[in-house]
Design an enzyme around this catalytic site. Structure first.
Site, short mmCIF file in Angstrom:
data_model
loop_
_atom_site.label_atom_id
_atom_site.label_comp_id
_atom_site.label_asym_id
_atom_site.label_seq_id
_atom_site.Cartn_x
_atom_site.Cartn_y
_atom_site.Cartn_z
CE LYS A 141 -4.37 -1.32 2.11
NZ LYS A 141 -5.25 -1.14 3.27
CD GLU A 183 -0.72 -0.40 12.93
OE1 GLU A 183 -1.42 -1.42 12.77
OE2 GLU A 183 -1.06 0.73 12.52
CD GLU A 235 -8.40 -2.84 2.68
OE1 GLU A 235 -7.19 -2.64 2.84
OE2 GLU A 235 -9.28 -2.11 3.14
CG HIS A 246 -6.32 1.19 11.03
ND1 HIS A 246 -6.01 0.20 11.94
CD2 HIS A 246 -5.14 1.48 10.39
CE1 HIS A 246 -4.71 -0.10 11.85
NE2 HIS A 246 -4.17 0.66 10.92
CG HIS A 250 -7.55 6.29 9.41
ND1 HIS A 250 -7.84 5.46 8.35
CD2 HIS A 250 -6.24 6.10 9.67
CE1 HIS A 250 -6.74 4.80 8.00
NE2 HIS A 250 -5.76 5.17 8.79
CG HIS A 263 -0.93 5.45 11.67
ND1 HIS A 263 -2.16 5.68 11.10
CD2 HIS A 263 -0.70 4.12 11.53
CE1 HIS A 263 -2.64 4.55 10.62
NE2 HIS A 263 -1.77 3.59 10.86
P1 NAD Z 1 7.20 8.29 10.42
O1 NAD Z 1 7.54 7.77 9.12
O2 NAD Z 1 6.71 9.69 10.51
O3 NAD Z 1 8.44 8.12 11.41
C1 NAD Z 1 8.34 8.58 12.73
C2 NAD Z 1 9.51 9.48 13.12
O4 NAD Z 1 10.64 8.67 13.39
C3 NAD Z 1 9.93 10.43 12.03
O5 NAD Z 1 10.30 11.65 12.60
C4 NAD Z 1 11.15 9.75 11.45
O6 NAD Z 1 12.04 10.62 10.81
C5 NAD Z 1 11.76 9.13 12.66
N1 NAD Z 1 12.60 7.98 12.48
C6 NAD Z 1 12.48 7.01 11.56
N2 NAD Z 1 13.35 6.02 11.80
C7 NAD Z 1 14.04 6.38 12.89
C8 NAD Z 1 15.07 5.76 13.64
N3 NAD Z 1 15.50 4.53 13.36
N4 NAD Z 1 15.58 6.44 14.69
C9 NAD Z 1 15.09 7.65 15.06
N5 NAD Z 1 14.10 8.26 14.39
C10 NAD Z 1 13.59 7.63 13.32
O7 NAD Z 1 6.05 7.40 11.13
P2 NAD Z 1 5.73 5.83 11.08
O8 NAD Z 1 5.00 5.55 12.34
O9 NAD Z 1 6.89 5.04 10.74
O10 NAD Z 1 4.70 5.71 9.86
C11 NAD Z 1 3.44 6.32 9.89
C12 NAD Z 1 2.92 6.39 8.48
O11 NAD Z 1 2.77 5.07 7.97
C13 NAD Z 1 1.57 7.05 8.36
O12 NAD Z 1 1.62 7.97 7.31
C14 NAD Z 1 0.62 5.90 8.03
O13 NAD Z 1 -0.47 6.31 7.25
C15 NAD Z 1 1.53 4.98 7.28
N6 NAD Z 1 1.10 3.58 7.27
C16 NAD Z 1 1.04 2.93 6.10
C17 NAD Z 1 0.68 1.61 6.07
C18 NAD Z 1 0.71 0.87 4.76
O14 NAD Z 1 0.24 -0.28 4.71
N7 NAD Z 1 1.27 1.43 3.72
C19 NAD Z 1 0.36 0.93 7.25
C20 NAD Z 1 0.45 1.63 8.45
C21 NAD Z 1 0.81 2.96 8.46
N1 GLY Z 2 -2.12 -1.39 7.15
C1 GLY Z 2 -3.24 -1.94 6.48
C2 GLY Z 2 -2.89 -2.69 5.23
O1 GLY Z 2 -1.76 -2.79 4.84
O2 GLY Z 2 -3.76 -3.19 4.60
#
Ligand code: NAD
Ligand code: GLY
Length: 362
Positions: A141, A183, A235, A246, A250, A263
């Site tokens: 995704k 998660e 999906e 979610h 959301h 998130h």
């Molecule tokens: P993020 O990508 O914003 O990372 C969180 C923070 O941690 C950022 O400031 C980043 O720079 C920092 N960071 C990253 N790696 C680090 C490390 N090793 N050490 C220190 N800092 C670090 O947040 P996230 O929680 O990783 O991702 C959230 C996003 O993921 C949302 O946009 C959500 O919609 C998306 N998401 C997508 C899916 C999917 O299936 N594609 C599933 C769940 C969430």
């Molecule tokens: N995080 C939900 C999905 O990947 O479907």
């Protein structure tokens, strides 16, 4: 090293999980690659950029770095264009490889850019947050946000591989670890009650970044996600269970403004609300609702939702991608380890929101 395989029509690929995996990234570069574009942000680049560039340069390919601003609020069209502008200015071609180095924000944007650039170039996921290692980097995704809804513009587009280095979690702030743990425990709730119990017993070790505990939690999470997306990549049914919590989550994120709650934090609180709804409409036993609340709290995520009117909650939740013909659909648990997706009357949602009223905060 652990290996988990993802088998979808859009791609069959490995997830490698190991301490020190960043140093072995050259192994995952397809031989025909003409150039490598690392997409990252200054936070992650400062920590791991040089190590990753060194590892990728071992492949003998040209390596360039595209820097995006850090934060959910930058998961937008204008930031996406930064990637396209640079790929075109540097004259990358259809055999280019995009490497997503960062958390879910970077992974979602770099993946969407890969899906669109020249109608699709290969990309490699190198997730560096716990949340991205157990969830967003797996399953293809990709998306950006729209002011009217989260992840509303995107594509299903699978990476060539997911490379998880567990040692990068040592630099992650505790709040981000908790958001990722939300998660992790979700997989126990929706798919594997034994894993839920394991998480309960190992939560202190996970929060203290105990290496064997974290490695197992990441592996089991990736296994569950891979099983689900391998059955339903786009999906059309089963995959929706991954969205447990979610719909409420959301709503919290968009109602407060992206970036206020992480998130995973919003999902954690949303799972408590979805557990209450499950008890009301499909009989989840009260003891399981209690266990879910306790494990979310133990993970370090918030358990008290924002104090909004039921009308505001319902309006925010209408934007959910599961909504069909204006009817709200939720992921619910008939019992621990089993999830279903079903339409829920607004009156039932109002009743659950009423139960949270006494505990809510401004
Ligand atoms: P993020 O990508 O914003 O990372 C969180 C923070 O941690 C950022 O400031 C980043 O720079 C920092 N960071 C990253 N790696 C680090 C490390 N090793 N050490 C220190 N800092 C670090 O947040 P996230 O929680 O990783 O991702 C959230 C996003 O993921 C949302 O946009 C959500 O919609 C998306 N998401 C997508 C899916 C999917 O299936 N594609 C599933 C769940 C969430
Ligand atoms: N995080 C939900 C999905 O990947 O479907």
């Amino acid at each position: 090293m652990s290996l988990v395989q993802v088998n979808t029509e859009g791609g069959v690929y490995p997830i490698h999980i190991a301490a020190g995996r960043l140093n072995a990234l050259a192994q995952s570069i397809p031989a025909s690659t003409t150039a490598i574009a690392i997409v990252t942000n200054p936070t992650v680049d400062g920590l791991y950029g040089d190590q990753v560039r060194r590892a990728l340069e071992e492949s003998g390919k040209r390596v360039l770095t595209i820097m995006l601003p850090d934060g959910e609020e930058h998961k937008s069209w204008s930031t996406l264009n930064v990637i396209f502008d640079r790929l075109l200015a540097e004259r990358l071609d259809r055999k280019a490889l995009i490497v997503a180095l960062g958390g879910g924000v970077i992974g979602d944007m770099a993946g969407f850019a890969a899906a669109c650039f020249m109608r699709g170039v290969r990309f490699l996921q190198v997730p560096t947050t716990l949340l991205s290692q157990v969830d967003s980097s797996v399953g293809g995704k990709t998306a950006i946000n729209h002011p009217l809804g989260k992840n509303m513009i995107g594509a299903f587009y699978q990476p060539v591989a997911v490379e998880i280095d567990t040692t990068v979690l040592n630099s992650l702030p505790g709040r981000e670890i908790s958001a990722g743990l939300a998660e992790v425990i979700k997989y126990g709730m929706i798919y594997d009650s034994q894993f839920f119990d394991w998480c309960g017993a190992n939560m202190p070790a996970l929060r203290q970044l105990n290496a064997p505990a974290l490695a197992y939690a990441i592996q089991r999470s990736c296994e569950v996600k891979a099983e689900v997306v391998s059955q339903d990549e786009r999906e059309s049914g089963l995959r929706a269970i991954l969205n447990f919590g979610h719909t409420f989550g959301h709503a919290i994120e968009s109602g407060l403004g992206y970036g206020q709650w992480l998130h995973g934090e919003a999902v954690g609180c949303g799972m408590i609300m979805a557990a209450e709804l499950s008890a009301l409409v499909c009989g989840l036993p009260p003891a399981h609702v209690h266990a879910i609340r306790e494990l979310v709290i133990a993970s370090g995520c918030p358990s008290v939702p924002p104090a909004w009117s039921a009308d505001k909650w319902l309006e925010l939740m209408q934007v959910d991608k599961k909504t069909e013909g204006g009817q709200l659909r939720f992921v619910l648990l008939p019992h621990m380890g089993k999830a279903v997706v079903q339409t829920v009357e607004a009156s039932a949602v109002r009743e659950v929101l009423r139960r949270f009223e006494s505990s809510t905060q401004e």
